[in-house]
Scaffold this motif. Structure first.
Motif, PDB file in Angstrom:
ATOM      1  N   PHE A   1     -75.114  51.613  52.343  1.00  0.00           N
ATOM      2  CA  PHE A   1     -76.052  52.577  51.751  1.00  0.00           C
ATOM      3  C   PHE A   1     -75.420  53.280  50.557  1.00  0.00           C
ATOM      4  N   ALA A   2     -74.144  53.640  50.701  1.00  0.00           N
ATOM      5  CA  ALA A   2     -73.450  54.333  49.615  1.00  0.00           C
ATOM      6  C   ALA A   2     -73.268  53.430  48.399  1.00  0.00           C
ATOM      7  N   ALA A   3     -73.066  52.136  48.660  1.00  0.00           N
ATOM      8  CA  ALA A   3     -72.835  51.190  47.560  1.00  0.00           C
ATOM      9  C   ALA A   3     -74.126  50.870  46.810  1.00  0.00           C
ATOM     10  N   ASP A   4     -75.266  50.946  47.490  1.00  0.00           N
ATOM     11  CA  ASP A   4     -76.550  50.635  46.853  1.00  0.00           C
ATOM     12  C   ASP A   4     -77.572  51.660  47.315  1.00  0.00           C
ATOM     13  N   SER A   5     -77.758  52.709  46.534  1.00  0.00           N
ATOM     14  CA  SER A   5     -78.646  53.810  46.910  1.00  0.00           C
ATOM     15  C   SER A   5     -80.114  53.380  46.984  1.00  0.00           C
ATOM     16  N   THR A   6     -80.463  52.249  46.389  1.00  0.00           N
ATOM     17  CA  THR A   6     -81.853  51.778  46.452  1.00  0.00           C
ATOM     18  C   THR A   6     -82.245  51.370  47.866  1.00  0.00           C
ATOM     19  N   LEU A   7     -81.243  51.171  48.724  1.00  0.00           N
ATOM     20  CA  LEU A   7     -81.523  50.819  50.119  1.00  0.00           C
ATOM     21  C   LEU A   7     -82.047  52.016  50.904  1.00  0.00           C
ATOM     22  N   LEU A   8     -81.724  53.237  50.444  1.00  0.00           N
ATOM     23  CA  LEU A   8     -82.201  54.429  51.136  1.00  0.00           C
ATOM     24  C   LEU A   8     -83.730  54.488  51.074  1.00  0.00           C
ATOM     25  N   PRO A   9     -84.383  54.698  52.203  1.00  0.00           N
ATOM     26  CA  PRO A   9     -85.855  54.610  52.237  1.00  0.00           C
ATOM     27  C   PRO A   9     -86.541  55.856  51.690  1.00  0.00           C
ATOM     28  N   ASN A  10     -87.773  55.682  51.210  1.00  0.00           N
ATOM     29  CA  ASN A  10     -88.648  56.800  50.889  1.00  0.00           C
ATOM     30  C   ASN A  10     -89.939  56.631  51.683  1.00  0.00           C
ATOM     31  N   TYR A  11     -90.733  57.683  51.761  1.00  0.00           N
ATOM     32  CA  TYR A  11     -91.893  57.672  52.655  1.00  0.00           C
ATOM     33  C   TYR A  11     -92.944  56.641  52.247  1.00  0.00           C
ATOM     34  N   GLN A  12     -92.950  56.195  50.995  1.00  0.00           N
ATOM     35  CA  GLN A  12     -93.992  55.285  50.526  1.00  0.00           C
ATOM     36  C   GLN A  12     -93.755  53.826  50.919  1.00  0.00           C
ATOM     37  N   VAL A  13     -92.574  53.519  51.474  1.00  0.00           N
ATOM     38  CA  VAL A  13     -92.300  52.114  51.812  1.00  0.00           C
ATOM     39  C   VAL A  13     -93.245  51.602  52.887  1.00  0.00           C
ATOM     40  N   VAL A  14     -93.822  52.505  53.683  1.00  0.00           N
ATOM     41  CA  VAL A  14     -94.711  52.042  54.756  1.00  0.00           C
ATOM     42  C   VAL A  14     -96.073  51.609  54.219  1.00  0.00           C
ATOM     43  N   PHE A  15     -96.409  52.015  53.006  1.00  0.00           N
ATOM     44  CA  PHE A  15     -97.711  51.654  52.427  1.00  0.00           C
ATOM     45  C   PHE A  15     -97.540  50.408  51.560  1.00  0.00           C
ATOM     46  N   LEU A  16     -97.376  49.271  52.221  1.00  0.00           N
ATOM     47  CA  LEU A  16     -97.084  48.040  51.486  1.00  0.00           C
ATOM     48  C   LEU A  16     -98.338  47.269  51.084  1.00  0.00           C
ATOM     49  N   PHE A  17     -99.530  47.688  51.528  1.00  0.00           N
ATOM     50  CA  PHE A  17    -100.785  47.042  51.135  1.00  0.00           C
ATOM     51  C   PHE A  17    -101.701  48.059  50.456  1.00  0.00           C
ATOM     52  N   ASP A  18    -102.705  47.559  49.755  1.00  0.00           N
ATOM     53  CA  ASP A  18    -103.723  48.456  49.186  1.00  0.00           C
ATOM     54  C   ASP A  18    -104.495  49.164  50.286  1.00  0.00           C
ATOM     55  N   SER A  19    -104.670  48.471  51.391  1.00  0.00           N
ATOM     56  CA  SER A  19    -105.345  49.059  52.548  1.00  0.00           C
ATOM     57  C   SER A  19    -104.370  49.942  53.318  1.00  0.00           C
ATOM     58  N   ILE A  20    -104.696  51.225  53.392  1.00  0.00           N
ATOM     59  CA  ILE A  20    -103.824  52.155  54.122  1.00  0.00           C
ATOM     60  C   ILE A  20    -103.780  51.813  55.605  1.00  0.00           C
ATOM     61  N   VAL A  21    -104.930  51.464  56.163  1.00  0.00           N
ATOM     62  CA  VAL A  21    -104.983  51.131  57.586  1.00  0.00           C
ATOM     63  C   VAL A  21    -104.123  49.911  57.884  1.00  0.00           C
ATOM     64  N   LEU A  22    -104.251  48.869  57.083  1.00  0.00           N
ATOM     65  CA  LEU A  22    -103.441  47.667  57.290  1.00  0.00           C
ATOM     66  C   LEU A  22    -101.954  47.987  57.173  1.00  0.00           C
ATOM     67  N   SER A  23    -101.624  48.859  56.228  1.00  0.00           N
ATOM     68  CA  SER A  23    -100.228  49.267  56.064  1.00  0.00           C
ATOM     69  C   SER A  23     -99.724  49.994  57.301  1.00  0.00           C
TER      70      SER A  23
END
Length: 395
Positions: free
Chosen positions: A134-156
């Motif tokens: 995680f320290a070597a690649d900060s992009t691995l740290l998650p943010n809350y939007q990662v769970v919304f991977l589809f246009d459909s919120i319900v499907l996400s």
């Protein structure tokens, strides 16, 4: 009629030395109790058919600095349903056999392939490696939007819930395999944390049969499974050509879920696996109540169910645990602020307006689904509250 001239006969019990006190197993019910040496001596003399008067005299002579009330102790044994006979007369009681025998189909030899004596050492190495990654690649740290991977919120959300449930099952599988590695029975139950978090729990009551060092493996086995999954997931994201793909997004959800659950493990006040580990390592099995009593000096609104004082050796652990409790509350607010609240706001802000515009069929039904899901969640929450309330009333 119980008197100091009475003799008793107890149900079969097993007595095991713990770090400080003794663990008493009621073989008939599968219940476990912690008792000091003076109580164990009393039990041994009861089993040797000494009268209660003789036992009290022996205890007074052996423990001159202790307050001895043998009749009060026997009353406690009766309440715990450990007494079979008083003066040859059977004691009426209604005892259910609580010994769980599920998951016995899992072979101990198979379980030991996954959970073994080196697991704790490997776990700490995995945690260290994952922190470095995680320290070597900060992009691995998650943010809350990662769970919304589809246009459909319900499907996400459905996708996220499925991934989270699978990971939760792997966590509990770790506990189950640890129990079976020691040939112990176990069960899987539903419970709740913080009054709103619905969780699965592996019954590890039979773990009291083990010495304290081996019990540590039981408590850490769920996190052990998660850290392996986290490590392998990070490797996949770093070295596989999947950037921007659906698989990549799902792996991000895996990292997010395990990251949040690992942080929650540090919230001792909700009795996490790390809490039970601390309790087991220190042999302070009433540390939660003692800590609340200690913190009540600054937080008078805390409800403390016991007024007993900690032993002198426990005081330093109470202070340390109290610090961990405060830190855990801070972690909880951090997760709420950074992840949970933004996710809830995002979902309801984007869908609830469509409840009043049914002409937009897709979004309207998604809004209906979210409301329905909330109702189901509240139903499960009330169920777990009611279950906990009934259990407290039956104590």
């Amino acid at each position: 009629m119980l008197s100091k001239n009475s003799t008793l006969k107890l149900f079969p019990i097993t007595i095991r030395k713990d770090k400080i006190n003794y663990i008493i197993e009621n073989e008939r019910t599968g219940d476990f109790l912690e008792m000091p040496e003076i109580c164990v001596d009393a039990i041994h003399w009861i089993q040797d058919q000494f009268t209660l008067k003789e036992i009290e005299e022996k205890l007074v002579n052996k423990y001159p600095n202790e307050e001895v009330d043998i009749l009060d102790f026997v009353e406690q044994l009766l309440e715990l349903q450990l007494v079979m006979e008083v003066d040859g007369v059977l004691v009426e009681q209604n005892i259910k056999n609580n010994v769980v025998k599920r998951f016995n189909w899992i072979s101990p030899s198979f379980a030991k392939l996954i959970i073994h004596r080196y697991s704790i050492g490997i776990l700490f190495l995995l945690i260290l490696v994952n922190i470095v990654l995680f320290a070597a690649d900060s992009t691995l740290l998650p943010n809350y939007q990662v769970v919304f991977l589809f246009d459909s919120i319900v499907l996400s959300l459905v996708t996220y819930l499925i991934v989270s449930l699978i990971l939760l099952l792997f966590h509990e599988l770790g506990h189950i395999l640890a129990m079976r590695a020691y040939s112990l029975p176990t069960n899987l139950e539903i419970s709740n944390r913080l009054l709103v978090l619905i969780v699965l729990e592996t019954d590890m009551t039979a773990g009291w049969k083990l010495p304290p060092k081996k019990r540590n493996v039981l408590f850490l086995s769920g996190v052990y499974m998660e850290q392996w999954i986290l490590f392998l997931t990070i490797l996949c994201k770093l070295f596989l050509p999947i950037e921007g793909s659906l698989i990549d997004s799902i792996l991000s959800i895996v990292i997010f879920d395990i990251f949040v659950k690992t942080v929650y493990q540090c919230c001792f006040y909700i009795r996490t696996d790390f809490y039970y580990l601390f309790e087991n390592v220190t042999s302070c099995y009433n540390i939660m109540d003692h800590s609340k009593n200690y913190l009540k000096k600054w937080l008078p609104f805390l409800q403390v169910p016991t007024t007993t004082e900690p032993y002198e050796r426990e005081i330093k652990y109470v202070v340390i645990f109290s610090i961990f409790q405060v830190i855990g509350v801070g972690f909880t607010f951090l997760i709420l602020i950074l992840y949970s609240i933004p996710q809830v706001i995002y979902v309801y802000a984007n869908l609830l307006p469509y409840l009043f515009t049914p002409e937009n069929t897709k979004n309207f039904w998604e809004a209906i689904f979210i409301v329905g899901q909330s109702i189901v969640f509240l139903f499960l929450l009330v169920f777990t509250w009611r279950k906990g309330y009934k259990e407290k009333r039956n104590i």
